[in-house]
Design an enzyme around this catalytic site. Structure first.
Site, mmCIF file in Angstrom:
data_model
loop_
_atom_site.group_PDB
_atom_site.id
_atom_site.type_symbol
_atom_site.label_atom_id
_atom_site.label_comp_id
_atom_site.label_asym_id
_atom_site.label_seq_id
_atom_site.Cartn_x
_atom_site.Cartn_y
_atom_site.Cartn_z
ATOM 1 N N CYS A 1 30.350 54.783 43.544
ATOM 2 C CA CYS A 1 29.106 55.015 44.211
ATOM 3 C C CYS A 1 28.144 53.909 43.842
ATOM 4 O O CYS A 1 27.205 53.876 43.323
ATOM 5 C CB CYS A 1 28.543 56.301 43.609
ATOM 6 N N GLU A 2 28.543 52.746 44.410
ATOM 7 C CA GLU A 2 27.594 51.246 44.268
ATOM 8 C C GLU A 2 27.819 50.700 45.518
ATOM 9 O O GLU A 2 28.829 50.412 45.912
ATOM 10 C CB GLU A 2 28.259 50.564 43.104
ATOM 11 N N GLY B 1 39.595 27.068 30.183
ATOM 12 C CA GLY B 1 38.890 26.891 31.181
ATOM 13 C C GLY B 1 39.347 26.325 32.315
ATOM 14 O O GLY B 1 38.920 26.180 33.424
ATOM 15 N N ARG C 1 34.800 41.558 38.623
ATOM 16 C CA ARG C 1 34.478 39.867 38.635
ATOM 17 C C ARG C 1 33.763 39.749 39.926
ATOM 18 O O ARG C 1 32.712 38.879 40.038
ATOM 19 C CB ARG C 1 35.687 39.227 38.602
ATOM 20 N N TYR D 1 41.012 39.009 33.521
ATOM 21 C CA TYR D 1 39.689 39.384 33.302
ATOM 22 C C TYR D 1 39.584 40.793 34.322
ATOM 23 O O TYR D 1 38.665 41.059 34.860
ATOM 24 C CB TYR D 1 38.465 38.506 33.597
ATOM 25 N N PRO E 1 44.377 28.040 27.042
ATOM 26 C CA PRO E 1 44.588 28.667 28.410
ATOM 27 C C PRO E 1 44.596 29.900 28.551
ATOM 28 O O PRO E 1 45.642 30.642 27.741
ATOM 29 C CB PRO E 1 45.461 27.900 29.052
ATOM 30 N N GLY E 2 43.893 30.897 29.149
ATOM 31 C CA GLY E 2 44.095 32.367 29.197
ATOM 32 C C GLY E 2 44.469 32.565 30.955
ATOM 33 O O GLY E 2 45.367 32.774 31.174
ATOM 34 N N ARG E 3 43.018 32.405 31.665
ATOM 35 C CA ARG E 3 43.429 32.707 33.105
ATOM 36 C C ARG E 3 44.479 31.739 33.880
ATOM 37 O O ARG E 3 45.061 32.261 34.649
ATOM 38 C CB ARG E 3 42.167 32.114 33.854
#
Length: 484
Positions: free
Chosen positions: A394-395, A277, A363, A424, A320-322
């Site tokens: 198309c959004e 986190g 994200r 991510y 930890p990742g991010r």
């Protein structure tokens, strides 16, 4: 707190979120060193470089969009975490981004890998990661995933439900193994983060509630199964956290449970995993703490709480990742169209459309995440222009960078670089609108290497098998007044 949004996506028509004053930065060429990876710089002509390799050359060789990994930066971040948590364990959260090359590099630097699916487990094993350095997470691990983890010899399995305890015990007995397990505890701490990524409050799918007594009951249930070796407790309070206040409360409550386990069962568990986190800088003003400071504070918290409870200090683990992969990667896009749009108050915003979008970075649409973007292929003397970088899907919610300043002369064919896209982005990428996913390219010392190839339309079509036998359609309705 609930999160509400229009069904079509977040509001996107306001000049700036919250009505902030519209003030352009004095110099659009400056790179905030907290945001960009260590080896991203600008050449004398203003072109962005990654470890000496120009953005234009990367785009020419690999096409766009392309994820670009600063390999040396990634390796240094891994080393910083291992050094900071010496005497404990650092498990890289593979959900942030995982491929065999990255898994191998991180294992070389002494990190374990945290996996939560059979696919992530397979990648880690293929990379040659020591199975004892693997931890399996997940709120709904299938029987097959548990069996594969046991067969591989995964070093830790984090238990998330009473059903899972029974499943794992039965499988372990059948295979003749005794896995080391941790019980995931929901400690009732909501980190200062987006509601969708805060995971330790009570009303959510992960873990056993501490307040309701479920966590203590889960511990007792595990101890009733001699097939399982309970080694510790696990807690995760959220993502993109900049301070340790939430960890302090979580550690206090987890250590309190350790003390109750000792008093009730006569054992002191040797491990505590406080999850991941730790935040990173995405935009100016983000202020992440260095790993050494995070580690020192977490150790201080755990040691103090254990001292007060009369417990031996357990081995500390983090995930930890991010914080490791996020800043080490950027995304290069090519500009396709630029459209000026008049806003209230006389403002004009340029909608800068690029050749990717929510299929390679969901994200912004999902979390209203902020990013930093710069012109990457050249310098510009043009004044700053309020801009919004959007994708080709198309959004209306297909936004890469919601509010930013780019040179007013940005034009089709220019390259834009979006910072800190390692976590991510590719991991959550899709084939929306049937767009193939971009490649991931690593750069070190002026050389590039493809880690993940660009998908092709042929690969997408390979899974589209069509009808084996074409179904018969309904008989056409007769047309009134027309003879048969």
């Amino acid at each position: 707190m609930s999160h509400s949004a229009h069904p079509a996506g977040p509001s996107h028509g306001h000049p700036l979120p919250g009505g902030e004053p519209v003030v352009a930065p004095p110099d659009l060429t400056v790179l905030n060193r907290r945001i960009w990876s260590a080896n991203v710089d600008r050449a004398a002509d203003g072109e962005l470089t990654v470890a000496g390799l120009p953005a234009g050359q990367l785009a020419a060789e690999h096409g766009t969009p392309v994820f670009v990994l600063d390999s040396a930066d990634l390796r240094q971040r891994a080393r910083d975490y291992v050094a900071a948590f010496a005497g404990g364990d650092v498990f890289y959260a593979g959900k942030a981004f995982l491929c065999t090359a990255v898994a191998r590099l991180l294992a070389e630097e002494g990190l374990g890998i945290d996996v939560c699916t059979a696919g992530e487990l397979a990648i880690a094993l293929r990379a040659g990661v020591d199975p004892q350095r693997l931890a399996l997470h997940g709120n709904n691990k299938s029987v097959d995933e548990l069996r594969q983890a046991l067969a591989a010899g995964a070093g830790r399995i984090v238990l998330d439900s009473h059903l899972e305890i029974e499943r794992l015990a039965e499988l372990a007995a059948r295979l003749g193994v005794r896995p080391r397990v941790l019980v995931r505890v929901t400690v009732g701490v909501e980190a200062h983060t987006h509601a969708f990524i805060a995971t330790a409050h009570e009303d959510q799918k992960f873990g056993f509630s501490l307040a309701s007594g479920q966590a203590a009951a889960a511990v007792a249930r595990v101890l009733d199964h001699p097939e399982l070796q309970l080694v510790g407790l696990h807690s995760h309070i959220g993502s993109q956290i900049f301070d340790t206040g939430g960890f302090e409360v979580a550690a206090h409550r987890v250590v309190g449970l350790l003390a109750r386990i000792r008093d009730s069962h006569g054992i002191e568990l040797p491990e505590i995993d406080l999850g991941g986190g730790q935040g990173i800088a995405y935009v100016d003003g983000d202020d992440p703490q260095p790993p050494a400071r995070v580690a020192a504070r977490l150790r201080e918290i755990v040691e103090r709480e254990c001292g007060l409870a009369g417990l031996a200090v357990p081995r500390l683990a983090v995930e930890p990742g991010r914080a490791i992969i996020g800043p080490s990667m950027l995304t290069l896009y090519e500009v396709g169209t630029v459209k000026p749009v008049e806003l209230d108050g006389g403002l004009v915003r340029h909608y800068v459309s690029v050749d990717g979008g929510m299929s390679d970075n969901i994200r912004t649409a999902l979390y209203d995440a902020g990013y930093t973007v710069v012109l990457a292929n050249r310098t510009s003397e043009a004044p700053p222009q309020l801009s919004r970088v959007v994708g080709k899907h198309c959004e209306s919610g297909d936004i890469v960078v919601r509010d930013c300043w780019l040179p007013a002369d940005v034009a089709p064919g220019d390259l834009l670089a979006v910072a800190a896209t390692g976590a991510y982005c590719y991991a959550m990428a899709s084939n929306y609108n049937r767009i193939p996913r971009p490649p991931v390219v690593a750069v070190v010392d002026g050389e590039s290497e493809v880690l993940l190839r660009r998908e092709t339309l042929e690969q997408l079509m390979a899974n589209d098998v069509g009808w084996a036998v074409a179904p018969a359609g309904p008989e056409p309705a007769p047309v009134p007044g027309r003879a048969g």
